[in-house]
Structures are given as structure tokens and as C-alpha cells.
Scaffold this active site. Structure first.
Site, mmCIF file in Angstrom:
data_model
loop_
_atom_site.group_PDB
_atom_site.id
_atom_site.type_symbol
_atom_site.label_atom_id
_atom_site.label_comp_id
_atom_site.label_asym_id
_atom_site.label_seq_id
_atom_site.Cartn_x
_atom_site.Cartn_y
_atom_site.Cartn_z
ATOM 1 N N ASP A 83 0.684 -1.225 -0.134
ATOM 2 C CA ASP A 83 -0.146 0.094 -0.031
ATOM 3 C C ASP A 83 0.797 1.345 -0.112
ATOM 4 O OD1 ASP A 83 -2.018 1.684 0.225
ATOM 5 O OD2 ASP A 83 -2.464 1.376 2.356
ATOM 6 N N ASP A 274 -1.452 5.171 -5.875
ATOM 7 C CA ASP A 274 -1.833 4.345 -4.498
ATOM 8 C C ASP A 274 -2.112 2.799 -5.002
ATOM 9 O OD1 ASP A 274 -2.877 3.560 -2.309
ATOM 10 O OD2 ASP A 274 -4.679 4.465 -2.160
#
Length: 391
Positions: A83, A274
Site C-alpha cells: 500500500d 496508490d
């Protein structure tokens, strides 16, 4: 814009460049829709959001990409979400035995929880942690331990969260925690993120992410590669467009413009890359324009925009202008078959309410599957290169 060709292959031949495969969870929405549980999931999700404030921005409510890690001595295996939209690492406490920690039975995934009592290298801190993500809360206590990333790559005394409370978003995903790859300023409780502890072992302070083309929504499997200490020259083009970061929190940068069909918008927008977000998130003001150009309609029940699946290959490209270069995303990437009725497919674009100096766009996995993302810590910049795929 800086266009750099990777002719310097020799430095990447050392042992200080590590390539580790990732795997896909498949589409969570598709699994829940197929099981007749998606509306129930949405209701629970809304209730959890009513009195929370988000900090990390990642959205784990659809497909996510995982890496295989180990924690502790002897090593205990865990699969963690890679992440770039958050900076903390956490795993699930083996002592937590509720339904959220154990995971949704319909995911067909057995949680690998971390047993601190079986690790001789674990040290508990007298501190609690709590992180509210874009959609989902996790909390527990902090500690340090040895983390293995594979290929002989190890971080000693990494500070991490031991989670004993999870919200529904984490409960339904086949994952065992989060491996945050964002900057220290984004880290909750002022911990040092894993990448900052890893840098000294790498040739250069860079990591790159390649995600393979989307697979059938009902299946997971090997689906990409993360390269620590260099650039993935096998799966990514040699030409890389670099742009400087505008903030060292998220991997945030300026986008020059956006176009789809006959619609275009030019002017700087704050954007983040992201890996923890499945879709592309756009400003509320642009969602209607995108829907108009793609002839999408709002599905109130499932809270997504849909188009006819028959148009998956014929819709206009989403064209992002970054660093003076054009980055088109094909409709086969942003239109997803998640098992809706009546020949409908999901438009993998969701609205984002932007404020202050935060991002107004999120380029998630839909974008990253088409373009390798190169995260250059040393030069505080991000790069994009065409991704190679076998089909």
C-alpha cells in the site's frame, strides 16, 4: 518532465535489487455480489463511517494486491496488502478470535494471524495504535520484530501494529494486514515506515511496481511484481517519465490535465499513486462528465456507475497528462465485469471529495496495471513507464 532510458543495467545485477511477486485477491465486490451479501456489506460499511475521520486514503473494498512476508523468529508467514497510500505496517493478533479478525468465511481464505508469544524477537511497546483508513478502522498495540520480505531481504526491529480490532472492510478481504509504502510524515504514531528501514540494504532508494492485466473477477493469483532497489526492466519499458513530488506524505504529484471522449480539463490537479486503491478516484465535479462520455448510469443499489459490458472494448480512453506526456488508460482496464445482472459492467471510477492540499485524484490499480510506477525515494519523485503484458 524527465524522460530517462534505462541503459544502466549493470548496477541492477547486484544482490541489492530484490524482485518479489505479488498476488491478486480478485474482486471483493464480485465475490459479495455472487454470494448475495453486497448490500449487507454496504450497510455495515456506511454505519462504520459515520463517526470516523480518515487519514490514510487507500480503499481496500475491491481487488487488492498482496505480498508474501514473514514476521518473527522463527518466521510466521503473512500476506500483506502492498500500500503506497499509507505508511504503517500491521498484522492481525492471533489472540483476536472474533469474526472480523478471523475473516469472512465466504472469502475461502484462512487468516494467517501473528502469534507474538511464539516469536523470540518480538518486543511489545507500551503504546496503542489506531488507524482510520479511507474505508475501515484497525487498532491494537505496537511492538517491534523481524520482518522478512522474501529473497533474503529482512528488516530487523521493525515497528509494527498488532491489530486486535478490525472493521468490516478488512474482515471481508483475504489478507493478513498492511505493508505501508508511503512517507514517514504519513505514519501514525510516528513510527518509521518499512521502506525507510530497508533503504540501507538497497542499491538505490527506489522501488517499482508492475501489476499484470486484470484477471477474471472471480479468480485471484500471481498478478505482478514489486522490485526493491531498482526498476523492473523485464516488465516495464525503458522510457520513464518522472515528475517531482508536491508533498512527501502520499506519493503525490501534479497532473496537467485529463480528457475522455470530447471532454477535457486542463490545469494542475493534485494526484496520488496508490497501490492500495483498486479503482481511479476523481473529483465529484468530473464524475458526471465522465459518466456522460461513457454513457454510464448510476446503480443506486450497488452504489457504482455501470455501462453495458458489450462496450468494454469500445469506450473512449481516459487520458491523463502528466509531466507533459499523455497516459491513456484503455476501457478494457477501467470497465470491469463483476457479475452484475442484465449485461452490466462496473465503471471503475469513484468520486473523491478533495479538500485543502490533499489529492483530488487517486490513480489506483486500474492505472498502475497499464503503467509501471517507479517510486524514487532518494530524489522525491515518481516515474511512469509502459507496462509489458503477455496478452
Amino acid at each position: 518532465m524527465h524522460l530517462i532510458f534505462l541503459l544502466f543495467l549493470a548496477p541492477f545485477c547486484s544482490a541489492a535489487v530484490f524482485q518479489l511477486p505479488t498476488k491478486s485477491t480478485g474482486s471483493l465486490r464480485a465475490k459479495l455480489i455472487r454470494a448475495g451479501k453486497y448490500q449487507e456489506f454496504l450497510i455495515t460499511q456506511h454505519a462504520a463511517r459515520l463517526n470516523t475521520i480518515s487519514q490514510p486514503i487507500s480503499d481496500y473494498s475491491d481487488e487488492v494486491y498482496l505480498g508474501n512476508f514473514t514476521v518473527g523468529t522463527p518466521p510466521q508467514p503473512v500476506s500483506l496488502v502492498l500500500d503506497t497510500g499509507s505508511a504503517n505496517m500491521w498484522v492481525i493478533d492471533a489472540s483476536c478470535d472474533n469474526m472480523f479478525c478471523n475473516g469472512w468465511i465466504g472469502s475461502n481464505y484462512t487468516r494467517q494471524k501473528f502469534d507474538t508469544s511464539k516469536s523470540s524477537s518480538f518486543s511489545r511497546e507500551n503504546r496503542k495504535f489506531s488507524i482510520q483508513y479511507g474505508k475501515g478502522l484497525c487498532s491494537g498495540y505496537l511492538g517491534t520484530d523481524t520482518v522478512g520480505l522474501g529473497g533474503g531481504l529482512t528488516i530487523r526491529k521493525q515497528e509494527l501494529g498488532i491489530a486486535n480490532k478490525l472493521d468490516v472492510d478488512f474482515a471481508v478481504q483475504p489478507m493478513d494486514g498492511i505493508f505501508g509504502l508511503a512517507w514517514p510524515a504519513l505514519a501514525v504514531d510516528q513510527i518509521t515506515p518499512p521502506m525507510q528501514n530497508l533503504i540501507s540494504q538497497l542499491d538505490v532508494p527506489v522501488f517499482s511496481v508492475w501489476l499484470d492485466r486484470k484477471i477474471q473477477a472471480s479468480h485471484g493469483g500471481s498478478a505482478g511484481m514489486i522490485t526493491y532497489g531498482g526498476i523492473d526492466t523485464k516488465n516495464c519499458d525503458a522510457g520513464v517519465t518522472y515528475v517531482p513530488l508536491t508533498a512527501k506524505t502520499y506519493w503525490q504529484f501534479k497532473m496537467d490535465g485529463f480528457a475522455v471522449g470530447t471532454y477535457s480539463q486542463y490545469g494542475y490537479n493534485q494526484v496520488i499513486s496508490d497501490t492500495g486503491s483498486s479503482w481511479i478516484s476523481a473529483p465529484y465535479a468530473m464524475i458526471n462528465d465522465i459518466a456522460t462520455q461513457t454513457h454510464a448510469t448510476w446503480d443506486e443499489m450497488n452504489e457504482i456507475y455501470t455501462v453495458k459490458c458489450s462496450t468494454m472494448k469500445t469506450q473512449p480512453d481516459l487520458v491523463f497528462t502528466i509531466g507533459g506526456a499523455l497516459f491513456p488508460v484503455k476501457s478494457v482496464e477501467y470497465i470491469l465485469d463483476i457479475g452484475l445482472d442484465e449485461g452490466k459492467c462496473a465503471l471503475a471510477i469513484s468520486p473523491l471529495m478533495a479538500s485543502g492540499f490533499g489529492p483530488s485524484w487517486i490513480l489506483g490499480d486500474v492505472f498502475i496495471r497499464q503503467y509501471c510506477n517507479i517510486y524514487d525515494i532518494g530524489n522525491a519523485r515518481i516515474g511512469f513507464a509502459n507496462a509489458h503484458h503477455s496478452f
